[in-house]
Motif scaffolding. Structure first.
Motif, short mmCIF file in Angstrom:
data_model
loop_
_atom_site.label_atom_id
_atom_site.label_comp_id
_atom_site.label_asym_id
_atom_site.label_seq_id
_atom_site.Cartn_x
_atom_site.Cartn_y
_atom_site.Cartn_z
N ALA A 37 1.47 -2.31 5.08
CA ALA A 37 1.01 -0.92 4.99
C ALA A 37 0.97 -0.28 6.37
O ALA A 37 1.40 0.88 6.54
N ILE A 38 0.47 -0.99 7.36
CA ILE A 38 0.40 -0.47 8.72
C ILE A 38 1.80 -0.19 9.27
O ILE A 38 2.02 0.83 9.94
N ASP A 39 2.75 -1.06 8.97
CA ASP A 39 4.11 -0.92 9.49
C ASP A 39 5.00 0.02 8.68
O ASP A 39 6.08 0.39 9.14
N ASP A 40 4.57 0.43 7.50
CA ASP A 40 5.36 1.29 6.61
C ASP A 40 5.44 2.70 7.17
O ASP A 40 4.41 3.36 7.34
N PRO A 41 6.64 3.21 7.47
CA PRO A 41 6.75 4.56 8.03
C PRO A 41 6.30 5.67 7.06
O PRO A 41 6.02 6.78 7.50
N ALA A 42 6.22 5.38 5.77
CA ALA A 42 5.76 6.38 4.80
C ALA A 42 4.23 6.40 4.69
O ALA A 42 3.69 7.19 3.92
N GLN A 43 3.55 5.53 5.41
CA GLN A 43 2.10 5.48 5.35
C GLN A 43 1.50 5.71 6.73
O GLN A 43 2.14 5.45 7.75
N ARG A 44 0.28 6.20 6.72
CA ARG A 44 -0.53 6.29 7.93
C ARG A 44 -1.79 5.50 7.64
O ARG A 44 -2.39 5.66 6.57
N VAL A 45 -2.20 4.65 8.55
CA VAL A 45 -3.44 3.90 8.42
C VAL A 45 -4.29 4.23 9.64
O VAL A 45 -3.82 4.13 10.78
N VAL A 46 -5.50 4.67 9.39
CA VAL A 46 -6.43 5.02 10.46
C VAL A 46 -7.61 4.07 10.38
O VAL A 46 -8.09 3.75 9.29
N VAL A 47 -8.07 3.60 11.54
CA VAL A 47 -9.25 2.75 11.59
C VAL A 47 -10.32 3.45 12.42
O VAL A 47 -10.04 4.29 13.27
#
Length: 185
Positions: A50-60
């Motif tokens: 999920a973190i590496d997927d260009p179609a997703q953004r993951v924020v911590v």
């Protein structure tokens, strides 16, 4: 802010993000009487993907130096997957035109940091990221008995979706879901 900072997730965060997710979803598993809810079956490889997927953004959200927590400890996380929706009849675009929609997932906060505004801050950050990418609407789902998360989403402007296919949804474990959506201005 409340002793934390928000930043994009890094691949090296995957293990800690998974632990935060597991800790946050234990109460949901208890609420639904199901220890195998989808977030509890996720692996570190799933989070890394999920973190590496260009179609997703993951924020911590990680603890700051002047907080109640160990500095740099990840306290929460959220994801948004950007996808075209061919049936944009309520998202601010033209009816029938494909529109970019931000699908929110895995909004989690560790139990000892809940109730401090962190979930709302993460949600706002992911909405901003989706807006900058061109999304016209945000959408998410949660269990119908998840009253706290539903209140959080409604305070942030999300409303129960009445779109075809959104009503009466059930996950692969039989948990009844509610779909909420928010147009982005």
């Amino acid at each position: 802010m409340g002793g934390w900072r928000l930043r994009p997730a890094r691949t090296t965060d995957a293990g800690e993000v998974l632990v935060v997710s597991l800790a946050a979803f234990v109460s949901e598993a208890q609420r639904y009487g199901d220890p195998l809810l989808p977030p509890l079956r996720e692996t570190v490889d799933d989070v890394r993907a999920a973190i590496d997927d260009p179609a997703q953004r993951v924020v911590v959200a990680e603890a700051g130096a002047w907080s109640d927590w160990r500095p740099d400890r990840i306290l929460g996380a959220v994801r948004v997957r950007l996808a075209l929706d061919d049936d944009d009849d309520d998202g601010g675009g033209e009816a029938g035109a494909a529109a970019l929609v931000g699908h929110v997932g895995r909004l989690v906060v560790v139990p000892d940091a809940q109730g401090r505004g962190l979930g709302a801050a993460l949600l706002a950050a992911i909405e901003d990221a989706a807006r900058r990418a061109g999304a016209v609407r945000m959408q998410l789902f949660t269990g119908v008995e998840s009253e706290g998360p539903i209140r959080l989403y409604q305070r942030a402007g999300y409303r129960v979706s009445d779109r075809e296919g959104d009503l009466g949804r059930v996950d692969d474990r039989g948990v009844r879901l509610v779909v909420l959506a928010k147009p982005l201005a």
